[in-house]
Scaffold this motif. Structure first.
Motif, PDB file in Angstrom:
ATOM      1  N   MET A   8       0.857  -1.178   0.000  1.00 33.19           N
ATOM      2  CA  MET A   8       0.000   0.000   0.000  1.00 33.19           C
ATOM      3  C   MET A   8       0.894   1.229   0.000  1.00 33.19           C
ATOM      4  N   LEU A   9       0.506   2.208  -0.740  1.00 32.91           N
ATOM      5  CA  LEU A   9       1.282   3.439  -0.799  1.00 32.91           C
ATOM      6  C   LEU A   9       1.308   4.116   0.569  1.00 32.91           C
ATOM      7  N   GLU A  10       2.450   4.694   0.890  1.00 34.29           N
ATOM      8  CA  GLU A  10       2.621   5.355   2.183  1.00 34.29           C
ATOM      9  C   GLU A  10       1.595   6.469   2.390  1.00 34.29           C
ATOM     10  N   GLU A  11       1.332   7.228   1.337  1.00 35.10           N
ATOM     11  CA  GLU A  11       0.363   8.325   1.435  1.00 35.10           C
ATOM     12  C   GLU A  11      -1.032   7.795   1.771  1.00 35.10           C
ATOM     13  N   LYS A  12      -1.412   6.698   1.131  1.00 34.48           N
ATOM     14  CA  LYS A  12      -2.724   6.109   1.411  1.00 34.48           C
ATOM     15  C   LYS A  12      -2.780   5.605   2.852  1.00 34.48           C
ATOM     16  N   MET A  13      -1.687   5.022   3.335  1.00 37.24           N
ATOM     17  CA  MET A  13      -1.656   4.528   4.712  1.00 37.24           C
ATOM     18  C   MET A  13      -1.892   5.681   5.680  1.00 37.24           C
ATOM     19  N   TRP A  14      -1.256   6.815   5.450  1.00 39.72           N
ATOM     20  CA  TRP A  14      -1.441   7.968   6.337  1.00 39.72           C
ATOM     21  C   TRP A  14      -2.883   8.454   6.316  1.00 39.72           C
ATOM     22  N   LEU A  15      -3.502   8.451   5.157  1.00 40.06           N
ATOM     23  CA  LEU A  15      -4.906   8.856   5.060  1.00 40.06           C
ATOM     24  C   LEU A  15      -5.802   7.885   5.833  1.00 40.06           C
ATOM     25  N   LEU A  16      -5.486   6.609   5.755  1.00 40.62           N
ATOM     26  CA  LEU A  16      -6.277   5.608   6.484  1.00 40.62           C
ATOM     27  C   LEU A  16      -6.074   5.729   7.992  1.00 40.62           C
ATOM     28  N   ILE A  17      -4.862   6.040   8.397  1.00 36.46           N
ATOM     29  CA  ILE A  17      -4.586   6.235   9.825  1.00 36.46           C
ATOM     30  C   ILE A  17      -5.420   7.400  10.355  1.00 36.46           C
ATOM     31  N   GLU A  18      -5.542   8.450   9.561  1.00 31.80           N
ATOM     32  CA  GLU A  18      -6.376   9.590   9.961  1.00 31.80           C
ATOM     33  C   GLU A  18      -7.854   9.215   9.963  1.00 31.80           C
ATOM     34  N   GLU A  19      -8.280   8.465   8.952  1.00 25.06           N
ATOM     35  CA  GLU A  19      -9.691   8.092   8.839  1.00 25.06           C
ATOM     36  C   GLU A  19     -10.120   7.147   9.959  1.00 25.06           C
ATOM     37  N   PHE A  20      -9.236   6.225  10.330  1.00 27.01           N
ATOM     38  CA  PHE A  20      -9.539   5.233  11.362  1.00 27.01           C
ATOM     39  C   PHE A  20      -8.629   5.468  12.567  1.00 27.01           C
ATOM     40  N   GLU A  21      -8.675   6.689  13.066  1.00 26.94           N
ATOM     41  CA  GLU A  21      -7.773   7.125  14.131  1.00 26.94           C
ATOM     42  C   GLU A  21      -7.913   6.293  15.411  1.00 26.94           C
ATOM     43  N   GLU A  22      -9.129   6.043  15.844  1.00 27.09           N
ATOM     44  CA  GLU A  22      -9.334   5.258  17.075  1.00 27.09           C
ATOM     45  C   GLU A  22      -8.728   3.870  16.932  1.00 27.09           C
ATOM     46  N   LEU A  23      -8.982   3.230  15.811  1.00 28.04           N
ATOM     47  CA  LEU A  23      -8.458   1.891  15.562  1.00 28.04           C
ATOM     48  C   LEU A  23      -6.939   1.914  15.494  1.00 28.04           C
ATOM     49  N   SER A  24      -6.387   2.866  14.784  1.00 24.90           N
ATOM     50  CA  SER A  24      -4.941   2.972  14.652  1.00 24.90           C
ATOM     51  C   SER A  24      -4.267   3.183  16.011  1.00 24.90           C
ATOM     52  N   GLU A  25      -4.833   4.081  16.816  1.00 25.49           N
ATOM     53  CA  GLU A  25      -4.269   4.340  18.146  1.00 25.49           C
ATOM     54  C   GLU A  25      -4.386   3.116  19.049  1.00 25.49           C
ATOM     55  N   PHE A  26      -5.493   2.407  18.956  1.00 26.32           N
ATOM     56  CA  PHE A  26      -5.680   1.188  19.738  1.00 26.32           C
ATOM     57  C   PHE A  26      -4.624   0.145  19.357  1.00 26.32           C
ATOM     58  N   LEU A  27      -4.477  -0.094  18.059  1.00 28.53           N
ATOM     59  CA  LEU A  27      -3.524  -1.113  17.603  1.00 28.53           C
ATOM     60  C   LEU A  27      -2.097  -0.768  18.030  1.00 28.53           C
ATOM     61  N   GLY A  28      -1.688   0.464  17.777  1.00 29.42           N
ATOM     62  CA  GLY A  28      -0.330   0.875  18.116  1.00 29.42           C
ATOM     63  C   GLY A  28      -0.098   1.034  19.603  1.00 29.42           C
ATOM     64  N   GLY A  29      -1.157   1.388  20.326  1.00 29.45           N
ATOM     65  CA  GLY A  29      -1.027   1.628  21.760  1.00 29.45           C
ATOM     66  C   GLY A  29      -0.887   0.372  22.588  1.00 29.45           C
TER      67      GLY A  29
END
Length: 106
Positions: free
Chosen positions: A1-22
């Protein structure tokens, strides 16, 4: 996946991203201890926000491969070691959170 798309998805699914990384990072404890910590820290509001994000993510138009890449990029689990795929694991987490939700306080 393109890095730019990943960043957009991290912003779109912020709660999920923070949960996974946290919780699922390289210095994490065994999974049973991580779940115990999640339960200890959980409250109704944050768990509802996370479940909403998980639902949106799972129901998004992302391909199966993109969803799996997102999960793998945002946490440090080695899925073959736990005998599951990233999507199967996230769905199981969703089920566990839904079971937990009624017992949580505001």
């Amino acid at each position: 996946m393109l890095e730019e798309k990943m960043w957009l998805l991290i912003e779109e699914f912020e709660e999920l991203s923070e949960f996974l990384g946290g919780y699922f990072h390289q210095d994490m404890e065994p999974l049973e201890e991580v779940w115990a910590e999640i339960v200890e820290n959980a409250n109704r509001k944050n768990t509802t926000l996370l479940l909403n994000d998980i639902d949106r993510f799972l129901n998004s138009n992302l391909s199966h491969i993109e969803k799996e890449e997102f999960i793998k990029e945002n946490c440090d689990l080695y899925f073959p070691a736990i005998n599951t795929t990233p999507l199967e694991w996230l769905i199981q987490m969703q089920i566990e959170f839904k079971k937990l939700l009624p017992s949580l306080k505001d």
